[in-house]
Design an enzyme around this catalytic site. Structure first.
Site, PDB file in Angstrom:
ATOM      1  N   LEU A 310      -9.842  23.720  -7.777  1.00 23.96           N
ATOM      2  CA  LEU A 310      -9.474  24.970  -7.116  1.00 23.96           C
ATOM      3  C   LEU A 310      -9.215  26.098  -8.109  1.00 23.96           C
ATOM      4  CD1 LEU A 310      -8.793  26.578  -4.613  1.00 23.96           C
ATOM      5  CD2 LEU A 310      -6.493  25.600  -4.656  1.00 23.96           C
ATOM      6  N   HIS A 311      -9.990  27.182  -7.983  1.00 30.59           N
ATOM      7  CA  HIS A 311      -9.843  28.342  -8.870  1.00 30.59           C
ATOM      8  C   HIS A 311     -10.448  29.573  -8.222  1.00 30.59           C
ATOM      9  CE1 HIS A 311     -13.963  27.000  -9.689  1.00 30.59           C
ATOM     10  NE2 HIS A 311     -14.225  28.225 -10.168  1.00 30.59           N
ATOM     11  N   LEU A 312      -9.975  30.732  -8.651  1.00 30.93           N
ATOM     12  CA  LEU A 312     -10.535  32.018  -8.251  1.00 30.93           C
ATOM     13  C   LEU A 312     -10.845  32.815  -9.507  1.00 30.93           C
ATOM     14  CD1 LEU A 312      -7.924  31.395  -6.115  1.00 30.93           C
ATOM     15  CD2 LEU A 312      -9.003  33.343  -4.965  1.00 30.93           C
TER      16      LEU A 312
END
Length: 477
Positions: A310-312
């Site tokens: 999970l990353h942005l």
């Protein structure tokens, strides 16, 4: 015979071990090439240990924490008082503003660049505004196409996290800008990355009112923002719960200045699936910046996410983008529709709402997409309040989320992939001929190839409209 087999197996493991090319051995950003086999053996050796014991040869809880937390990494603490709910417009001559958060991020990013933590610098990037009403911002970045890490093999949007593949717990401290912690927001006790991986090894199977009066805000949400839910203050909950860390990591193959990756709840080793917490932290990061050009994007699996952790993405771009001022159509409640970009999608704004409420609403949509096996992209930016004209000083934070056609593979159009950044109107180009020859019509055609069939999109639109349409109570009927 048994001894011979063991010897041959050792030789095989030696010659098939991951290797670092000689020309890159001194480059600190290659910490992500650590062998998954070595990591596995490190965790396997702890599997049968009492992790709380302090006898010789066993690791205590404090020692485990030290193992999981790279030394020398600072934590950026903030509160809702640090948020900026509006920024300067893109009017000619209007200056850029920087907050304490911006200054700290940029200082550390510059230091990492000077220290050789990146695979290349960004001096070679050139920019061209493509003529047309949308003013697409094209940037030629040949080195990103050549030097970036090879994307993982993604086959499903529900693909589970795999601890044996590269993830952001592998990066070294020189790649971490800092951890982020909201002083007013507490977290519940969570399992560490170590506990998650040990369980996988043992698995038998494979804030504040914005733009409206305080009375318009939900009282419960305001209490949550102040950390007072369940009868506890934020400080009390922080003292009784394990700390939840959100890491800001450099992207070693930068797309633009300040290109970083926000990794919410990094120790949880979550797959690339939006959570309400991740959306909230991304909104808070946007509000911590006073720079009108800070953008954030999320790509689901099968929508050009290259790492299943999970990353942005976050970066600065000193050009206005079409999604920051384009008109939107109100559907129902807080939901709007954006059709300016050839892939239609849905929009939310912080104006008249709270960080918690917008996070909940966007997560409601992304959860529906996830459950319905629909690939999607998300983009967060500053911009005019919905229904305001371009150049209006009434600004807010805009959030767009697009359902789109799945993409499985490593390549799409020659010129650019269609992911969150591109749907926002920013086009990182990987091919020089295309950079010079692209027109607004050809860009629209490439982007349109990612849209869902019209009948499928209309079904999604109806479902989302129904989701956000208040149901009449029995007393009203």
């Amino acid at each position: 015979m048994r001894l011979r087999k063991a010897l041959l197996f050792k030789v095989f493991r030696f010659w098939t071990r991951p290797r670092i090319p000689a020309k890159n051995r001194s480059r600190p950003h290659l910490s992500d090439t650590r062998s998954p086999r070595r990591l596995k053996s490190r965790f396997t050796s702890l599997r049968c240990c009492d992790r709380g014991a302090t006898t010789s040869g066993l690791l205590s809880n404090s020692e485990l924490n030290k193992m999981q937390r790279p030394e020398g990494v600072d934590t950026f603490e903030y509160s809702s008082d640090d948020f900026s709910f509006s920024t300067n417009t893109w009017a000619p001559g209007s200056p850029f503003e920087l907050s304490k958060f911006d200054l700290e991020l940029r200082k550390r990013w510059d230091k990492a660049m000077k220290g050789g933590a990146f695979r290349y610098d960004i001096d070679h990037i050139t920019t061209r505004i493509i003529p047309g009403p949308k003013h697409y911002v094209a940037q030629l970045n040949l080195l990103r196409a050549k030097e970036r890490r090879k994307p993982q093999d993604i086959r499903s949007i529900t693909q589970p996290f795999n601890p044996k593949q590269f993830n952001f717990t592998w990066v070294g401290p020189h790649e971490i800008i800092f951890y982020m912690r909201h002083k007013e927001t507490a977290s519940s006790p969570k399992k560490s990355v170590l506990n998650n991986i040990i369980e996988m090894e043992n698995d038998t199977g494979d804030g504040s009112c914005n733009g409206s009066s305080p009375a318009a805000c939900d009282q419960t949400q305001q209490k949550a923002l102040d950390g007072e839910s369940n009868g506890e203050t934020g400080n009390q909950r922080l003292e009784t719960a394990s700390e939840e860390r959100h890491a800001l990591v450099i992207n070693v193959s930068p797309m633009e200045y300040g290109h970083t990756l926000l990794v919410p709840q990094i120790d949880q080793c979550l797959p690339q699936v939006l959570t309400e917490t991740s959306i909230r932290v991304a909104l808070e990061m946007t509000l911590l910046s006073k720079h009108r050009g800070l953008r954030m994007g999320f790509n689901s699996l099968c929508a050009f996410a290259s790492v299943n952790h999970l990353h942005l993405h976050a970066y600065y771009l000193e050009h206005e983008l079409v999604v920051e001022y384009c008109p939107v159509e109100h559907l129902t409640g807080s939901v709007y529709e954006i059709t300016t970009i050839p892939v239609p999608g849905f929009g939310f704004q912080l104006h008249g709402s709270t960080v918690q409420e917008v996070s909940r609403q966007v997560h409601k949509v992304s959860s529906y997409f996830q459950e319905a096996d629909i690939a999607h992209n998300l983009f967060i930016c500053r911009g005019t309040v919905f229904d305001e004209k371009r150049g209006s000083e009434n600004t807010t934070v805009r959030v767009f989320i697009w359902p789109r056609r799945k993409f499985v593979g490593t390549k799409s159009a020659e010129e650019f992939n269609v992911a969150s950044i591109e749907l926002g109107g920013h086009l990182p180009i990987r091919e020089e001929d295309g950079y010079h020859s692209l027109t607004e019509e050809s860009v629209d055609a490439i982007i349109a190839d990612s849209q869902l069939p019209p009948e499928h999109y209309q079904q999604i639109k109806k479902h989302i409209t129904d989701m956000f349409t208040p149901t009449p109570s029995k007393s009203q009927s």
